[in-house]
Design an enzyme around this catalytic site. Structure first.
Site, PDB file in Angstrom:
ATOM      1  N   SER A 191      49.958  40.719  34.256  1.00  0.00           N
ATOM      2  CA  SER A 191      50.626  39.488  34.671  1.00  0.00           C
ATOM      3  C   SER A 191      51.040  38.707  33.420  1.00  0.00           C
ATOM      4  O   SER A 191      51.748  39.248  32.582  1.00  0.00           O
ATOM      5  CB  SER A 191      49.702  38.675  35.586  1.00  0.00           C
ATOM      6  OG  SER A 191      50.396  37.592  36.134  1.00  0.00           O
ATOM      7  N   THR A 192      50.557  37.477  33.291  1.00  0.00           N
ATOM      8  CA  THR A 192      50.941  36.644  32.145  1.00  0.00           C
ATOM      9  C   THR A 192      50.695  37.356  30.809  1.00  0.00           C
ATOM     10  O   THR A 192      49.575  37.787  30.545  1.00  0.00           O
ATOM     11  CB  THR A 192      50.116  35.337  32.147  1.00  0.00           C
ATOM     12  OG1 THR A 192      49.956  34.914  33.495  1.00  0.00           O
ATOM     13  CG2 THR A 192      50.793  34.260  31.332  1.00  0.00           C
ATOM     14  N   HIS A 229      53.546  41.237  37.439  1.00  0.00           N
ATOM     15  CA  HIS A 229      53.990  40.103  38.259  1.00  0.00           C
ATOM     16  C   HIS A 229      55.274  39.535  37.669  1.00  0.00           C
ATOM     17  O   HIS A 229      55.289  39.110  36.519  1.00  0.00           O
ATOM     18  CB  HIS A 229      52.930  38.992  38.266  1.00  0.00           C
ATOM     19  CG  HIS A 229      51.660  39.402  38.935  1.00  0.00           C
ATOM     20  ND1 HIS A 229      50.441  38.834  38.620  1.00  0.00           N
ATOM     21  CD2 HIS A 229      51.402  40.319  39.900  1.00  0.00           C
ATOM     22  CE1 HIS A 229      49.503  39.387  39.376  1.00  0.00           C
ATOM     23  NE2 HIS A 229      50.055  40.300  40.161  1.00  0.00           N
ATOM     24  N   MET A 266      46.802  36.025  34.330  1.00  0.00           N
ATOM     25  CA  MET A 266      46.062  34.923  34.918  1.00  0.00           C
ATOM     26  C   MET A 266      45.603  35.311  36.318  1.00  0.00           C
ATOM     27  O   MET A 266      46.279  36.043  37.011  1.00  0.00           O
ATOM     28  CB  MET A 266      47.026  33.744  34.998  1.00  0.00           C
ATOM     29  CG  MET A 266      46.517  32.553  35.715  1.00  0.00           C
ATOM     30  SD  MET A 266      47.742  31.225  35.646  1.00  0.00           S
ATOM     31  CE  MET A 266      48.917  31.737  36.880  1.00  0.00           C
ATOM     32  N   ASP A 319      44.150  39.126  40.534  1.00  0.00           N
ATOM     33  CA  ASP A 319      44.808  40.247  41.215  1.00  0.00           C
ATOM     34  C   ASP A 319      44.474  41.552  40.483  1.00  0.00           C
ATOM     35  O   ASP A 319      44.600  41.628  39.266  1.00  0.00           O
ATOM     36  CB  ASP A 319      46.328  40.028  41.248  1.00  0.00           C
ATOM     37  CG  ASP A 319      47.042  41.060  42.116  1.00  0.00           C
ATOM     38  OD1 ASP A 319      46.409  41.603  43.052  1.00  0.00           O
ATOM     39  OD2 ASP A 319      48.230  41.327  41.859  1.00  0.00           O
TER      40      ASP A 319
END
Length: 360
Positions: free
Chosen positions: A178-179, A204, A297, A300
Site C-alpha cells: 500500500s503506502t 492499493h 498503512m 489489509d
C-alpha cells in the site's frame, strides 16, 4: 503536537474544502493553503509543514518540479491530489517515482460531495504521511485510525479448507503493498531476472492508475508487467497487477493458474484488497506459494498471509527500517503469519529462492 499541513492547489474551492476537512480532523491543522508552488516556497522559508497536500496539475510551476525540489532540499511527506484521469494517472506515477507518499483522487465535477465522501481516506493519508519514513530510515509509523465497519475477505470468497491439492509444481508469488508500495515494488521487480515465478500483486491504488503503474514497471523491468484482465494466465516471468477498483483472485484449472478480476464490496476499506488475493492463493496454490507483505498503512493482508501460512505457503514481510509505513507488515507479524522478515533489497532473492527450491 498537531500535524501541520500545507495545501497547494490552484482551485480556491479545493483549498477551502480540503482545509475544512483536515481542520475538522483531530490532531491536524492546516497552516497554509496556497494557489501555487511559488507561494508555497515563500511560506516554507518561515514555516516548514509536516505534510504537504499537493495538486500535481497546476499552471506556473508544476507539482512534480516542486516535489523534486522539496525532496532534494528537505524530504517531506507529500500526499498527491490528482484528477481521476489517464493524464492524472501518468503525472501521479511521476510523482510517486519522485517520492510522494500517497495519492488521493478528486473528480472534475461535484467536488464538495466527493471530497466529503472521501474525507476518511484524505485524513488517513495525511496521518500516514506524517508518520511515514520519508528517508526510509528507522521511522516509527503512526497507527492509522481504525474505521468502524470493515468487511473481511468473506464477502468475496470463503476461506481455504485444508491444504490445496498438490497436483502442480508451478510456483506462485503473491505480493501485497500500500503506502510506499510503488517504489518498493519497483525495487523488487526490477531486480528480478526474466526467469522467475509467476507473480500476482495487489497495490492499493485508484482505478486508471494501475494501468499507468504497470506500464511504467513493464518499461523498466526484465520481466513483463501488466495490469491484470479477467482470465489472464499467471506464468513465469510475468507479474500481474490487480486493476484499481476491482478485486483479483488466483484460480487454477488443472496444472495452470489464472486470475479472476471481479467487482464486490470494499474489503478492509480497499478494492483491490490484499486479503482477497492472499486468501485465493491459500485456497488454490497452498504450499506452492510465497506470500510477501510490504510497506503500507493499515492491516489489509495480515489475515490473508496467516491463511497462506496455514495452507503451507512460505511467508515474508518487509522489515520496519526499509518500510515507508510499517503498518501492514507489522500487523501481519503481530498475527503470526510471517515466517521471515527481510529488508526490501533482499526480497527479490527470496522470490528466486522459491524457484530454486522446487526445481529438484
Amino acid at each position: 503536537m498537531s500535524i501541520e499541513v500545507m495545501i497547494v492547489d490552484d482551485s480556491a474551492v479545493v483549498r477551502q474544502v480540503l482545509s475544512g476537512l483536515l481542520n475538522g480532523a483531530q490532531g491536524i491543522v492546516v497552516t497554509h493553503a496556497v494557489a501555487n508552488p511559488l507561494l508555497a516556497i515563500e511560506r516554507m522559508k518561515t514555516q516548514w509543514p509536516d505534510v504537504i497536500v499537493l495538486d500535481v496539475e497546476m499552471p506556473r510551476m508544476d507539482g512534480i518540479t516542486f516535489l523534486r525540489k522539496i525532496m532534494a532540499e528537505r524530504p517531506t511527506p507529500v500526499v498527491i491530489c490528482s484528477t481521476l484521469t489517464e493524464k492524472g494517472a501518468q503525472t501521479s506515477m511521476d510523482a510517486l517515482a519522485a517520492g510522494a507518499v500517497a495519492i488521493i483522487t478528486k473528480p472534475r465535477l461535484d467536488l464538495k460531495q466527493f471530497l466529503h465522501d472521501s474525507a476518511d481516506e484524505l485524513v488517513s493519508a495525511v496521518r500516514a504521511a506524517a508518520g511515514a519514513n520519508v528517508r526510509r530510515l528507522a521511522g516509527r509509523a503512526a497507527a492509522p485510525p481504525q474505521p468502524t465497519v470493515k468487511h473481511n475477505a468473506d464477502v468475496i470468497l470463503p476461506p481455504a479448507e485444508g491444504r490445496a491439492v498438490l497436483q502442480t509444481t508451478e510456483r506462485v508469488v503473491a505480493l501485497g503493498t500500500s503506502t510506499g508500495g510503488t517504489q518498493a515494488l519497483e525495487e523488487v521487480l526490477t531486480a528480478l531476472p526474466r526467469v522467475c515465478p509467476g507473480i500476482v500483486i495487489v497495490q492499493h491504488m485508484p482505478e486508471k492508475f494501475t494501468a499507468a503503474f504497470a506500464a511504467r514497471l513493464d518499461s523498466v523491468c526484465q520481466i513483463s508487467v501488466k495490469e491484470a484482465a479477467n482470465n489472464d494466465r499467471v506464468v513465469p516471468g510475468r507479474a500481474l497487477i490487480a486493476p484499481g477498483g476491482k478485486h483479483m483472485l488466483l484460480r487454477r484449472t488443472g496444472a495452470y493458474y489464472f486470475v479472476e478480476v471481479v467487482d464486490g464490496p470494499l474489503v478492509n476499506r480497499h478494492r483491490p484488497s490484499v486479503d482477497v488475493l492472499f486468501r485465493s492463493v491459500a485456497r488454490c496454490a497452498g504450499a506452492n506459494a510465497l506470500g510477501v507483505i510490504m510497506t503500507g498503512m493499515g492491516d489489509d493482508g495480515a489475515a490473508g498471509l496467516l491463511e497462506m501460512l496455514k495452507a503451507g505457503a512460505r511467508t515474508l514481510a518487509q522489515d520496519e527500517a526499509s518500510c515507508v509505513v510499517y503498518g501492514m507488515p507489522k500487523e501481519a507479524v503481530k498475527r503470526g503469519g510471517v515466517e521471515k522478515t527481510l529488508p526490501l533489497n533482499q526480497i527479490y532473492r527470496e522470490i528466486l529462492q522459491q524457484l530454486a527450491s522446487f526445481h529438484h
